[in-house]
Write a protein that holds these residues in place. Structure first.
Motif, PDB file in Angstrom:
ATOM      1  N   GLU A 120      -9.882  96.434  41.198  1.00  0.00           N
ATOM      2  CA  GLU A 120     -10.084  97.872  41.414  1.00  0.00           C
ATOM      3  C   GLU A 120      -8.755  98.578  41.640  1.00  0.00           C
ATOM      4  N   LEU A 121      -7.873  97.995  42.406  1.00  0.00           N
ATOM      5  CA  LEU A 121      -6.560  98.593  42.642  1.00  0.00           C
ATOM      6  C   LEU A 121      -5.767  98.669  41.339  1.00  0.00           C
ATOM      7  N   ASN A 122      -5.857  97.641  40.522  1.00  0.00           N
ATOM      8  CA  ASN A 122      -5.183  97.649  39.229  1.00  0.00           C
ATOM      9  C   ASN A 122      -5.775  98.741  38.329  1.00  0.00           C
ATOM     10  N   ARG A 123      -7.096  98.937  38.380  1.00  0.00           N
ATOM     11  CA  ARG A 123      -7.738  99.990  37.596  1.00  0.00           C
ATOM     12  C   ARG A 123      -7.240 101.362  38.042  1.00  0.00           C
ATOM     13  N   LEU A 124      -7.174 101.573  39.366  1.00  0.00           N
ATOM     14  CA  LEU A 124      -6.686 102.849  39.894  1.00  0.00           C
ATOM     15  C   LEU A 124      -5.226 103.079  39.508  1.00  0.00           C
ATOM     16  N   ASN A 125      -4.425 102.037  39.565  1.00  0.00           N
ATOM     17  CA  ASN A 125      -3.021 102.156  39.163  1.00  0.00           C
ATOM     18  C   ASN A 125      -2.922 102.511  37.680  1.00  0.00           C
TER      19      ASN A 125
END
Length: 162
Positions: free
Chosen positions: A112-117
């Motif tokens: 999820e953090l990678n998606r947001l980034n």
């Protein structure tokens, strides 16, 4: 923070692999959080420094997952994620199931953090493309090509310096 290369053990078990995966995914989450801070601050130099570390940690996670699959196969279970549940039930180790759940949760958080980034990167890219478009000269009339159809851009004229 350097890449935390996975430990390679000749007697790797699914449990020891999980412990390594937990360590590496925790390090990856820290890098992803730093990456997000750098993206928000538009710190290109900081991002440039993080990229190789992030790539190394992602590679380490892939290696560890492969090692865990091999260890599962060696323990007589399916050498894939589905085999983990069977191994957990058969292992009798009280720490294994919670550790597996933690690794799964940390992995979801990292995804999820990678998606947001990625969304932040897309916004930066869009903003940059808009700024570049604003700097380009706009066509000031209708121009037609050899076929008589309108063209999207104006004819280009060379610049002569004298």
């Amino acid at each position: 923070m350097q890449s935390v290369a996975p430990a390679v053990s000749p007697a790797l078990t699914p449990l020891s692999s999980l412990r390594e995966e937990q360590r590496v995914i925790t390090a990856l989450l820290a890098v992803l959080k730093q990456e997000q801070q750098q993206l928000v601050a538009a710190d290109i130099d900081g991002l440039t420094e993080l990229t190789p570390r992030k790539a190394a940690l992602v590679n380490d996670m892939a290696v560890l997952a492969s090692q865990r699959h091999s260890a599962l196969g060696a323990a007589g279970h399916k050498a894939e994620e589905a085999g983990m549940e069977a191994w957990l039930a058969a292992s009798g180790d009280a720490t294994a199931a919670p550790l597996w759940q933690q690794v799964l949760e940390l992995t979801r958080e990292a995804k999820e953090l990678n998606r947001l980034n990625g969304t932040l990167i897309s916004k930066h890219l869009s903003h940059t493309q808009g700024a570049l478009q604003a700097l380009r000269p706009q066509a000031q009339g209708n121009f037609y090509g050899p076929s008589g159809q309108p063209t999207a851009s104006s004819p280009r004229r060379g610049f002569l310096a004298g």
